[in-house]
Design an enzyme around this catalytic site. Structure first.
Site, PDB file in Angstrom:
ATOM      1  N   ASP A   1       0.780  -1.255   0.027  1.00  0.00           N
ATOM      2  CA  ASP A   1       0.149   0.056   0.044  1.00  0.00           C
ATOM      3  C   ASP A   1       0.771   1.153   0.064  1.00  0.00           C
ATOM      4  O   ASP A   1       0.515   2.549   0.107  1.00  0.00           O
ATOM      5  CB  ASP A   1      -1.114  -0.099   1.220  1.00  0.00           C
ATOM      6  CG  ASP A   1      -2.212  -0.348   0.703  1.00  0.00           C
ATOM      7  OD1 ASP A   1      -2.591  -0.670  -0.522  1.00  0.00           O
ATOM      8  OD2 ASP A   1      -3.287   0.024   1.675  1.00  0.00           O
TER       9      ASP A   1
ATOM     10  N   ASP B   1      -9.851  -6.667  11.703  1.00  0.00           N
ATOM     11  CA  ASP B   1      -9.633  -8.248  11.949  1.00  0.00           C
ATOM     12  C   ASP B   1     -10.846  -8.464  12.902  1.00  0.00           C
ATOM     13  O   ASP B   1     -11.608  -9.479  12.562  1.00  0.00           O
ATOM     14  CB  ASP B   1      -8.242  -8.304  12.644  1.00  0.00           C
ATOM     15  CG  ASP B   1      -7.900  -7.031  13.447  1.00  0.00           C
ATOM     16  OD1 ASP B   1      -8.584  -6.349  13.955  1.00  0.00           O
ATOM     17  OD2 ASP B   1      -6.775  -7.168  13.870  1.00  0.00           O
TER      18      ASP B   1
END
Lengths: 727, 762
Positions: free
Chosen positions: A169, A332
């Site tokens: 990224d 998550d």
């Protein structure tokens, strides 16, 4: 039917117990009763009971806690018409009740942590599922990535069955085309560098167009480009052991509804608190309580959740939930919550299968925790677990426990302030006599310590939870407040793991800790003064002063936490025993590798020829790799040496030049996860409440002095460390 | 003329004092003793000063004594007593004088002290107390219209300051005693005390000791039937008189003289009565109780109930309708269920400002017969009060329950405070069924007190103010009637007043002395119950029946098994005394030896535990619930003892003494409400030496009824019971936790994952 009968019996027993606890009994009876019950707890605890006696111990402790709750609720609140007393009094009450709620939630979660699972059934080479290994990265340097990638490539699994992906990224089109020229240049360089690295290591590089939805978006991009049945996720600094897939993949074939196998995050370097307090070698790490007990407890209720890394997930499940959820900044836990609510299962394997890095500085540690806290707050806001459809009741409680935990800065802050209100302003926010304090509050605190210790004893020593909560609270409080005010505002900040502390200094965010410490110190002085000048309320002053003293001990210890020690060893050395050969000037000497870290190693060379190994000399290290790398050579530089008869003890730094070298280092350090387990076990012992407390007091006094020394002599704080960047 | 003389005398006597004082170097006192003509009450002309020896009852005038106790002591910086007296219409209409006699402590400073007497809100007397050296007697004309027929409210208030001392302790040295012997109303109308109807019995009043004496003349006593009539009549008389302390004596002939507060009651067959009151009996309607004047020397009236036969006599008795005195000092009772809030104003405490250093006030509060919360209950006062900035930390608010310190709340902040609904928690440990006195005390030390500059005391700024909006909150508490419980018995005649239950009364003999004791006890019970108690006389024997019984008589003449539980020590049987002496010696020696530091620390800790938790080693580890013997000392007269029959559940209350004389003496002692109200526990007796009532709590008691039979009440009853058996509570809690632990373990075995482990293995 049997379940129903047992449940009915339990309800009856619990009702009777609660009935007796909630009788408005007098203080005398309370004192005698708590004395007897506490004695029972202490005696039971001595035998470290398992099974039913453990439950009896917890029930006894619970009875004291509940008696305190009853009394606290019915007898101690200041009158409503005294707002000066009532408002802070109510806040303190709520803070205490929050703590009690959390205690009971955690009692539920860890009521019976699941025993270690049997190894997964043998894998059939033919039907093995295909696996995509995702390594999302944002700003980690190539060297760090190289180790992780190398370790991932080394994984013991048929080569055609798994693909490693570097999901970058930091090199997206958006970054490369940034208006900020410097940023664009950096991104361009990173893009080229990492592409080359991936090529060398033979893995796939993926950079998306835009940095959308942070890590979740990055992973989803990975999902979109890949096809494997299973997906493993490793953070850039989490290098997997070779047996990672062998230990995890099998579980997916046993349970078709399994979406997650989570494994612990094991760290080979101390976190800043451990480093600054020097507890890394002998005290269990902070996260061990979570991975050693809590996740096992959650696992019992099918509520073990995804921790962002070191986990294997099923693509089918992720497809159903349309990838990783990106609503919160803790994608998550959110993803796991979503999949649990859709009826998917998770399991947790209590074997460290990855080794990771902790942030080095206190500031980056706090940054990391702020993200977790804010993310969990967002989950609370957007999908309050207690009312989340599809979850079982147990799962709701488990998620409630996990998310609500992060509200701790509020009670911590209130506990810190409350004694000051009395000592400085003479507010009566807790109406009770000294005698009642003794019969109720002290016994509650002792019961609480005993419960915590018997639950987590060898994973979390007494007062360490309080210390960690305190040091985080100061900076987490504003973070949590801001997310409460504006839940969509927080953005994903990547925790820096590549900093280092090159000299002794105070952390750049240390100032509040010193301010608080000195305020508490003054309050301590006020306590002494009032004990002498106001003999008619000695009992209350003693109680409140004692409480303040406790806060002072924590605050003193925190001074040591924010006084950053110069780093001597860059990363944790793992003990190994590997045959090897060392080459200097074209000659090979037999040697043995004794310990190894990411950057350096200790080697015994069988030679008397000490002159051949001067400091700074370059050499090559050759050894048999466990993985695919075969026999390889690794360039090293001698950093120290000491002759001992036939044996030359040398320290050396790795000088990796290409991807292959990184693979060798990864092989050395990550190949065998057993050694991590051994290291963890060496720290896991329970000092007990009394010894633990004494140890903590000693630690605290030493750290207070050290903190004050740093304040005097090491005040300049490093401003050059970059702690975080927007993602 | 006399007024003038008195003034001259006063000035003279004061100047003598002034002449003497220079020998002491106490300037302040000299100043204080300088007479202030404006303050001399005699000068106002409103008062009539009489010297002590002056014209002492040259001819008997009808008088009405006012006191309900032999001596009324007003102690402290402020003290108020208030009670009701009954008057006949004739008395109310008659011109009257009020005679008031008092003495006071020598340390009371007259110029800054004040004594006030009011009747029905009219101030009769207001003066600086001057009774330091000798008793002061005041005679005041009662303004017409002040007195009313029926209940009249008498109020005496003393405000007193100390001459020399400013300490808190010195306030206890301040007192004014009002003499019961010489404080009364005297009526000009010779016939004022004459009674014409049963209603007038309300004005029978008290004698100089505060008792109301009924002389029961029963020429033909000795039979159960006559005893039955006597005991019913005495109850009616007690109610009709409204007397706090009625006492009955029995005889066959007229007493030689009767004074105020006494009443002759003649009961019997017409022929017997006409022998005693010759020529009078037939003169008015013989079919009802009536007042007759006794001819001859004693100048008195008699209430006469006479009839030719028993049946008619009973009818006359049944026709006697009596109404009690409407007292204006009725004690508020807590609600039968739920919590009760009283504002202080409801309880009779109005807003007051206080300039002194120890403020005291008290309220009376009635608790029901089934009050059962003394072990766990906590009442609260929400205090609306203020104290000035002069008050130093170190002062305190104390709540005193029935004479026992209940709570101390230290004043901890300097600079004054306005307290709004400030909570004070009061353990209900010392409350009992019946009327309870809850005292509130504010200790208010100031810097001025420390230096104690004379005159500085008289300031305009009050130190303390208490507001009537303060509240007393009695929470919902456990209701359970139990036996033995003499407190409920004496305060409510409980459980005898329960509807449907029949009371047996068993007298050892029907002689004068036994009847005297029995009539007094039944009269007290009737006053407590507020109604005549029905009973039936039975022979003094223990019978297996479920009815409750009261046995009255000398111990020897009662069935022996009744008194199995008590040990009466005969006079001279003084093993106890020797043991006591030994204990005293031991204590003396213990005090002489300087304790080692550690030991003294331990004993300090022990004292702290005792003070805070009422806990010491002996009760923490000994728990006996068996029947035990109650030892009674040799220095007692009457004792009360209550047992419950193990088989039938009948409650037996025994009123007994070692001899006839002791029985009657004891009855007279217990006739006094101050003594009667202290009866509690399983055994209560009156100690002659100390003139105190001593009670022994039962080692175990039986529940009679638990009402209401709700979960809430049962829970609270259980709480109180467990609080008195706290080891048992600990064990129950422990056991329930152990059971819950096992159950949880079982439940965890079938819930969640982990239990299918075995299957996984297969």
């Amino acid at each position: 039917m049997r379940l129903f009968v047992i449940f009915l019996i339990w309800v009856m027993c619990a009702t009777v117990m609660v009935f007796f606890i909630f009788l408005p009994i007098d203080a005398r009876t309370q004192l005698v009763t708590t004395f007897i019950v506490l004695l029972g707890v202490i005696v039971l605890k001595y035998f470290q009971p398992k099974g039913s006696m453990r439950m009896v111990l917890l029930a006894l402790g619970t009875s004291i806690v509940l008696r305190y709750v009853y009394w606290r609720t019915t007898s101690t609140l200041p009158p409503v018409n005294q707002p000066m007393n009532f408002v802070p009094g109510l806040l303190l009450y709520l803070a205490e009740m929050f703590s009690v709620c959390m205690l009971f939630l955690s009692l539920f979660v860890v009521s019976r942590p699941l025993a270690p699972r049997p190894p997964s059934p043998g894998l059939d080479e033919q039907t093995l599922p295909t696996v995509d290994i995702f390594i999302p990265t944002y700003n980690e340097d190539a060297m760090l990535l190289a180790h992780t990638i190398a370790a991932a490539c080394n994984i013991d699994y048929p080569e055609e069955k798994f693909t490693v992906w570097l999901l970058d990224d930091g090199g997206t089109e958006q970054k490369r085309g940034s208006m900020n020229l410097l940023e664009a240049k950096t991104a361009e360089k990173r893009y080229a560098e990492l592409q080359l690295l991936c090529q060398q290591l033979g893995i796939k590089y993926l950079a998306r167009e835009k940095n959308e939805h942070a890590k979740a978006g990055n992973l989803n991009n990975g999902l979109a480009h890949s096809t494997g049945e299973l997906v493993a996720v490793f953070d850039a600094d989490h290098a997997p052991a070779r047996d990672f897939l062998k230990e995890t993949v099998g579980h997916f074939s046993t349970d078709p509804r399994l979406f997650l196998v989570q494994t612990p995050h094991f760290f080979i370097n101390p976190d800043p608190i451990e480093r600054n307090l020097k507890t890394f070698q002998h005290m269990p790490s902070e996260n061990e309580m979570f991975y050693g007990i809590i996740q096992r407890g959650l696992d019992k209720w099918n509520a073990a959740f995804f921790c962002g890394s070191a986990a294997l997930l099923r693509r089918e499940a992720l497809t159903e939930s349309e990838g990783f959820s990106g609503l919160s900044i803790t994608e998550d836990c959110e993803t796991a919550l979503e999949l649990h609510s859709r009826g998917w299962n998770s399991i947790y394997i209590d074997t460290p299968l990855i080794a990771g890095l902790q942030p080095e500085t206190f500031a980056s540690f706090i940054g990391q925790r702020s993200r977790w806290a804010q993310g969990m707050m967002q989950i609370m806001r957007f999908q309050f677990p207690l009312f989340k459809r599809g979850l079982s009741f147990a799962q709701r409680l488990c998620y409630l426990s996990s998310t609500m935990f992060w509200l701790f800065p509020f009670p911590r802050f209130i506990f810190l302030l409350s004694p000051l209100l009395y000592l400085f302003f003479d507010l009566q926010i807790f109406t009770a006599s000294g005698g009642e304090f003794m019969a109720y509050t002290v016994s509650y605190m002792v019961a609480n310590l005993l419960i915590q210790n018997s639950l987590y004893g060898s994973f979390r020593w007494p007062w360490i939870s309080e210390l960690y909560e305190y040091v985080q609270s100061i900076h987490l409080l504003p973070a949590v407040v801001s997310v409460a005010v504006n839940p969509t505002k927080p953005t994903f900040k990547v925790t820096a793991k590549d900093e280092s502390v090159s000299q002794n200094r105070l952390s750049e965010i240390s100032r509040p800790f010193f301010v608080i410490f000195f305020v508490l110190l003054i309050a301590f002085g006020v306590t002494i003064y009032r004990l002498y000048t106001e003999p008619f309320k000695v009992d209350i002053t003693l109680v409140v002063g004692g409480w303040n003293l406790l806060n002072l001990l924590l605050a003193g210890c925190a001074l040591g936490v924010v006084s950053e020690r110069r780093e001597r060893q860059t990363s944790r050395r793992v003990k190994v025993k590997r045959r090897a050969e060392v080459e200097v000037d074209g000659r090979w000497y037999p040697a043995m590798i004794r310990d190894v870290s990411l950057r350096d190693s200790g080697i015994q060379i069988f030679t008397k020829d000490t002159a051949k190994f001067p400091l700074g000399a370059h050499a090559n290290l050759r050894f048999e790799a466990h993985g695919r790398a075969g026999k390889g050579e690794l360039p090293i530089e001698i950093t120290r040496s000491r002759a001992d008869g036939e044996i030359l003890d040398v320290g050396c730094r790795f000088m990796p030049e290409d991807a292959g070298h990184h693979g060798l280092v990864a092989d050395l350090i990550f190949a065998n996860s057993d050694q991590w387990k051994l290291f963890q076990n060496s720290r896991r012992h329970n000092p007990g409440v009394l010894r633990g407390t004494l140890w903590f007091i000693r630690l605290s006094l030493i750290q207070t002095v050290r903190g004050l020394q740093y304040l005097l002599f090491h005040r300049q704080s490093a401003q050059d460390s970059k702690t975080s960047r927007d993602g | 003329m006399r007024t003038l003389l008195t003034v001259v005398w006063l000035v003279f006597s004061c100047s003598v004092v002034v002449a003497q004082t220079p020998t002491f170097d106490m300037a302040p006192e000299r100043k204080e003793l300088t007479p202030d003509p404006s303050r001399i009450p005699e000068a106002s002309g409103e008062f009539v000063e009489t010297d002590e020896v002056d014209e002492a009852e040259a001819q008997p005038v009808p008088i009405r004594y006012l006191m309900e106790e032999p001596t009324l002591r007003l102690q402290g910086e402020t003290a108020v007593r208030e009670w009701s007296i009954g008057l006949t219409p004739a008395q109310a209409a008659s011109p009257a004088e009020f005679v008031f006699t008092y003495s006071n402590s020598i340390v009371v400073a007259p110029e800054s002290s004040l004594l006030t007497v009011e009747i029905n809100g009219t101030t009769l007397l207001e003066e600086s107390p001057r009774g330091a050296e000798r008793e002061q007697r005041r005679v005041v004309k009662v303004p017409s219209g002040t007195l009313v027929s029926g209940g009249n409210r008498v109020r005496i208030e003393a405000r007193q300051t100390h001459r020399t001392d400013c300490t808190i302790n010195s306030t206890f040295e301040l007192w004014t005693d009002v003499s019961a012997e010489d404080t009364y109303l005297s009526f000009s109308a010779q016939s004022a005390n004459r009674m014409t109807s049963l209603r007038d019995i309300v004005a029978v009043g008290t004698d100089t000791t505060g008792l109301t004496r009924f002389h029961m003349i029963m020429p033909s006593m000795g039979s159960a039937e006559m005893a039955d009539i006597a005991l019913r009549l005495s109850q009616k008389l007690a109610i009709a008189s409204g007397s706090e302390s009625p006492f009955f004596s029995f005889g066959t002939t007229l007493p030689e003289a009767v004074g105020p507060g006494e009443m002759i009651v003649a009961v019997g067959f017409t022929e017997d009565i006409s022998r005693i009151l010759p020529g009078r009996v037939g003169s008015s309607d013989p079919n009802q109780a009536r007042f007759l004047t006794i001819p001859g020397d004693i100048e008195a009236q008699a209430l006469v109930l006479s009839a030719p036969d028993l049946r008619s006599l009973k009818l006359i008795l049944d026709d006697m309708n009596v109404q009690g005195l409407v007292r204006q000092d009725e004690v508020p009772f807590v609600a039968p269920s739920g919590s009760t809030r009283f504002s202080f104003a409801d309880l009779g405490v109005t807003a007051s400002q206080f300039f002194g250093r120890r403020f005291v006030t008290s309220v009376k509060l009635g608790m029901p017969a089934d009050f059962y919360a003394s072990n766990y209950g906590v009442a609260r006062i929400l205090l609306d009060a203020a104290y000035s900035s002069d008050v130093l930390p170190g002062g305190s608010f104390n709540v005193i329950v029935n004479g026992e310190l209940g709570t101390t709340v230290p004043i901890t902040t300097a600079g004054g405070a306005v307290l709004q609904k400030y909570p004070i928690r009061i353990p209900m440990r010392h409350l009992t069924p019946g009327i309870n006195i809850i005292g509130f005390e504010a200790i208010l030390p100031t810097q001025v007190d420390n230096s104690c500059i004379p005159g500085a005391d008289v300031t305009d700024t009050p130190r303390f103010a208490l507001f009537g909006t303060s509240e007393l909150i009695i929470p919902n508490f456990a209701h359970a009637e139990r036996a033995p419980d003499l407190a409920a018995w004496s305060a409510f005649a409980s459980p005898l007043d329960a509807s449907g239950s029949r009371l047996d009364l068993s007298l050892a003999r029907y002689d004068e002395l036994t009847l005297s004791a029995a009539a007094t006890v039944m009269a007290k019970l009737a006053r407590s119950a507020g109604a005549v108690i029905d009973f039936q006389l039975v022979a003094p024997e223990v019978r297996a029946q479920a009815d409750n019984v009261i046995f009255i008589g000398v111990a020897d003449r009662l069935p022996a098994e009744l008194l199995d539980g008590v040990v009466l020590t005969a006079v001279g049987d003084s093993a106890d005394d020797i043991e006591q002496l030994d204990n005293e010696n031991l204590e003396l020696w213990n005090n002489r030896i300087t304790q080692p530091r550690l030991l003294s620390w331990f004993s300090n800790v022990g004292a702290w535990f005792k003070e805070n938790f009422d806990l010491d080693a002996s009760i923490a580890f000994v728990w006996s619930d068996g029947d035990s013997l109650y030892n009674l000392p040799s220095t007692i007269d009457t004792f009360f003892y209550q047992t419950v029959d193990a088989e039938t559940g009948a409650i037996r209350t025994i009123v007994s003494a070692a001899s006839d004389v002791q029985l009657v003496n004891g009855a007279e002692a217990f006739a006094r409400q101050t003594n009667w109200s202290q009866i509690r526990g399983v055994v209560s007796y009156h100690d002659i030496l100390t003139d105190e009532v001593v009670s022994i709590e039962p080692s175990s008691a039986q529940f009679l009824s638990v009402r209401p039979l709700t979960f809430t009440n049962l829970r609270l009853v259980l709480t109180n019971w467990l609080a008195s058996h706290f080891i048992l509570y600990s064990l129950l809690l422990l056991l329930s936790a152990v059971a819950a632990g096992f159950a949880t373990n079982k439940l965890l075995g079938v819930l969640g994952r982990g239990h299918e482990k075995h299957e996984e293995h297969e």
